[in-house]
Design a protein around this motif. Sequence first.
Motif, PDB file in Angstrom:
ATOM      1  N   TYR A 163       0.657  -1.029  -0.027  1.00 63.34           N
ATOM      2  CA  TYR A 163      -0.169   0.210   0.229  1.00 63.34           C
ATOM      3  C   TYR A 163       0.988   1.378  -0.011  1.00 63.34           C
ATOM      4  O   TYR A 163       0.562   2.086  -0.805  1.00 63.34           O
ATOM      5  CB  TYR A 163      -0.710  -0.149   1.098  1.00 63.34           C
ATOM      6  CG  TYR A 163      -2.087  -0.248   0.998  1.00 63.34           C
ATOM      7  CD1 TYR A 163      -3.503  -0.053  -0.275  1.00 63.34           C
ATOM      8  CD2 TYR A 163      -2.649  -2.044   1.957  1.00 63.34           C
ATOM      9  CE1 TYR A 163      -3.830  -1.231  -0.487  1.00 63.34           C
ATOM     10  CE2 TYR A 163      -4.070  -2.903   1.544  1.00 63.34           C
ATOM     11  CZ  TYR A 163      -4.723  -1.763   0.516  1.00 63.34           C
ATOM     12  OH  TYR A 163      -5.899  -2.637   0.481  1.00 63.34           O
ATOM     13  N   GLU A 164       2.212   1.827   1.038  1.00 58.91           N
ATOM     14  CA  GLU A 164       2.742   2.638   0.932  1.00 58.91           C
ATOM     15  C   GLU A 164       3.598   3.223  -0.844  1.00 58.91           C
ATOM     16  O   GLU A 164       3.436   3.809  -0.964  1.00 58.91           O
ATOM     17  CB  GLU A 164       4.167   2.110   1.383  1.00 58.91           C
ATOM     18  CG  GLU A 164       5.275   3.395   2.142  1.00 58.91           C
ATOM     19  CD  GLU A 164       5.928   2.929   2.931  1.00 58.91           C
ATOM     20  OE1 GLU A 164       6.610   3.838   3.318  1.00 58.91           O
ATOM     21  OE2 GLU A 164       6.081   2.157   3.891  1.00 58.91           O
ATOM     22  N   GLY A 185       1.013   3.800  -2.966  1.00 60.89           N
ATOM     23  CA  GLY A 185       0.921   5.814  -2.640  1.00 60.89           C
ATOM     24  C   GLY A 185       0.067   6.166  -1.969  1.00 60.89           C
ATOM     25  O   GLY A 185      -0.899   6.986  -1.414  1.00 60.89           O
ATOM     26  N   ASP A 186      -1.431   4.500  -1.087  1.00 55.76           N
ATOM     27  CA  ASP A 186      -1.871   5.047  -0.179  1.00 55.76           C
ATOM     28  C   ASP A 186      -1.042   4.417   1.755  1.00 55.76           C
ATOM     29  O   ASP A 186      -1.447   3.721   2.149  1.00 55.76           O
ATOM     30  CB  ASP A 186      -2.541   3.797  -0.451  1.00 55.76           C
ATOM     31  CG  ASP A 186      -4.285   3.726   1.004  1.00 55.76           C
ATOM     32  OD1 ASP A 186      -4.692   4.763   1.315  1.00 55.76           O
ATOM     33  OD2 ASP A 186      -5.269   3.393  -0.237  1.00 55.76           O
ATOM     34  N   SER A 187      -0.728   5.741   1.993  1.00 56.36           N
ATOM     35  CA  SER A 187      -0.316   5.783   2.866  1.00 56.36           C
ATOM     36  C   SER A 187      -1.239   5.579   4.223  1.00 56.36           C
ATOM     37  O   SER A 187      -0.991   4.924   5.855  1.00 56.36           O
ATOM     38  CB  SER A 187       0.121   7.384   3.536  1.00 56.36           C
ATOM     39  OG  SER A 187       1.697   7.447   2.619  1.00 56.36           O
ATOM     40  N   THR A 188      -2.462   6.191   4.110  1.00 57.84           N
ATOM     41  CA  THR A 188      -3.943   5.752   5.357  1.00 57.84           C
ATOM     42  C   THR A 188      -3.657   4.452   5.115  1.00 57.84           C
ATOM     43  O   THR A 188      -3.442   3.482   6.430  1.00 57.84           O
ATOM     44  CB  THR A 188      -5.243   6.315   4.865  1.00 57.84           C
ATOM     45  OG1 THR A 188      -4.941   7.563   4.823  1.00 57.84           O
ATOM     46  CG2 THR A 188      -6.401   5.815   6.351  1.00 57.84           C
ATOM     47  N   ALA A 239      -1.464   1.877   4.623  1.00 62.60           N
ATOM     48  CA  ALA A 239       0.056   1.003   4.719  1.00 62.60           C
ATOM     49  C   ALA A 239      -0.015   1.973   6.133  1.00 62.60           C
ATOM     50  O   ALA A 239       0.536   0.371   6.738  1.00 62.60           O
ATOM     51  CB  ALA A 239       1.135   2.013   4.049  1.00 62.60           C
ATOM     52  N   VAL A 240      -0.359   2.774   7.260  1.00 67.74           N
ATOM     53  CA  VAL A 240      -0.462   2.927   8.345  1.00 67.74           C
ATOM     54  C   VAL A 240      -0.960   2.146   8.731  1.00 67.74           C
ATOM     55  O   VAL A 240      -0.658   1.291  10.191  1.00 67.74           O
ATOM     56  CB  VAL A 240      -0.505   4.538   8.798  1.00 67.74           C
ATOM     57  CG1 VAL A 240      -1.110   4.431  10.438  1.00 67.74           C
ATOM     58  CG2 VAL A 240       0.429   5.513   8.883  1.00 67.74           C
ATOM     59  N   TYR A 248       0.713  -1.374   9.007  1.00 67.00           N
ATOM     60  CA  TYR A 248       2.240  -1.759   9.692  1.00 67.00           C
ATOM     61  C   TYR A 248       1.244  -1.562  11.417  1.00 67.00           C
ATOM     62  O   TYR A 248       2.192  -1.831  12.446  1.00 67.00           O
ATOM     63  CB  TYR A 248       2.493  -0.079   9.437  1.00 67.00           C
ATOM     64  CG  TYR A 248       3.763  -0.120   8.248  1.00 67.00           C
ATOM     65  CD1 TYR A 248       4.221  -1.576   8.232  1.00 67.00           C
ATOM     66  CD2 TYR A 248       3.233   0.791   7.213  1.00 67.00           C
ATOM     67  CE1 TYR A 248       5.087  -1.490   7.210  1.00 67.00           C
ATOM     68  CE2 TYR A 248       4.561   1.210   6.136  1.00 67.00           C
ATOM     69  CZ  TYR A 248       5.000  -0.096   5.881  1.00 67.00           C
ATOM     70  OH  TYR A 248       5.438   0.203   5.096  1.00 67.00           O
ATOM     71  N   HIS A 293       9.171   4.405  11.879  1.00 62.87           N
ATOM     72  CA  HIS A 293       8.088   4.006   9.788  1.00 62.87           C
ATOM     73  C   HIS A 293       6.810   4.872   9.965  1.00 62.87           C
ATOM     74  O   HIS A 293       6.438   5.816   9.432  1.00 62.87           O
ATOM     75  CB  HIS A 293       8.806   2.753   9.094  1.00 62.87           C
ATOM     76  CG  HIS A 293       7.968   3.447   7.770  1.00 62.87           C
ATOM     77  ND1 HIS A 293       9.492   3.819   7.305  1.00 62.87           N
ATOM     78  CD2 HIS A 293       7.250   2.412   6.558  1.00 62.87           C
ATOM     79  CE1 HIS A 293       8.175   4.396   5.855  1.00 62.87           C
ATOM     80  NE2 HIS A 293       8.004   3.491   6.285  1.00 62.87           N
ATOM     81  N   LEU A 320       5.297   7.987   8.214  1.00 60.84           N
ATOM     82  CA  LEU A 320       4.187   8.081   7.671  1.00 60.84           C
ATOM     83  C   LEU A 320       2.598   8.958   8.118  1.00 60.84           C
ATOM     84  O   LEU A 320       3.097   9.714   6.706  1.00 60.84           O
ATOM     85  CB  LEU A 320       4.048   7.068   7.491  1.00 60.84           C
ATOM     86  CG  LEU A 320       4.469   5.626   6.354  1.00 60.84           C
ATOM     87  CD1 LEU A 320       4.167   5.040   6.908  1.00 60.84           C
ATOM     88  CD2 LEU A 320       4.868   6.163   4.666  1.00 60.84           C
ATOM     89  N   THR A 377       2.395  12.752   5.619  1.00 62.02           N
ATOM     90  CA  THR A 377       0.510  13.285   5.565  1.00 62.02           C
ATOM     91  C   THR A 377      -0.330  14.168   6.218  1.00 62.02           C
ATOM     92  O   THR A 377      -1.269  14.200   5.443  1.00 62.02           O
ATOM     93  CB  THR A 377      -0.094  11.776   4.966  1.00 62.02           C
ATOM     94  OG1 THR A 377      -0.346  11.168   6.536  1.00 62.02           O
ATOM     95  CG2 THR A 377       0.685  10.941   4.100  1.00 62.02           C
TER      96      THR A 377
END
Length: 91
Positions: free
Chosen positions: A44-45, A48-51, A53-54, A57, A76, A80, A84
Motif C-alpha cells: 500500500y505504501e 501511494g496509499d499511506s493511510t 499502509a499505516v 503496519y 516508520h 508516514l 501526510t
Amino acid sequence: AQSAFDRARAAYDAGSFKEAASAFAEAYEQKPFPQFLYNKAAAYEKAGDSTRAVQNYQLYLSMAPDAKDADKVRRHIHTLLKATGNDLMQP
C-alpha cells in the motif's frame, strides 16, 4: 496461502502494488501470519496509499508486538503520519 503469497510477490515485483496488497490480504486470510500484514502495508505504501499502509503496519504490530523490527516499524509509522499531516493520529 502459498499461492496467494506467490501471486502477491509477483505483482509486487511487477510494480502492481494494489494487486499485491490484495493478494497479501488473501494470504493473510488463509494463514494469519503477521508478516503478510507487513507486506500488505509495504505494498500500500508503494501504491501511494499511506493511510492503508499505516493501518496495516499498526495491525502488524498488534499481531507481533515483540517483532524484531517493531521499533523500526513504529518509527516508520510516525514518519508516514508526519509526511501526510496525520501525525496527530498517533497509534
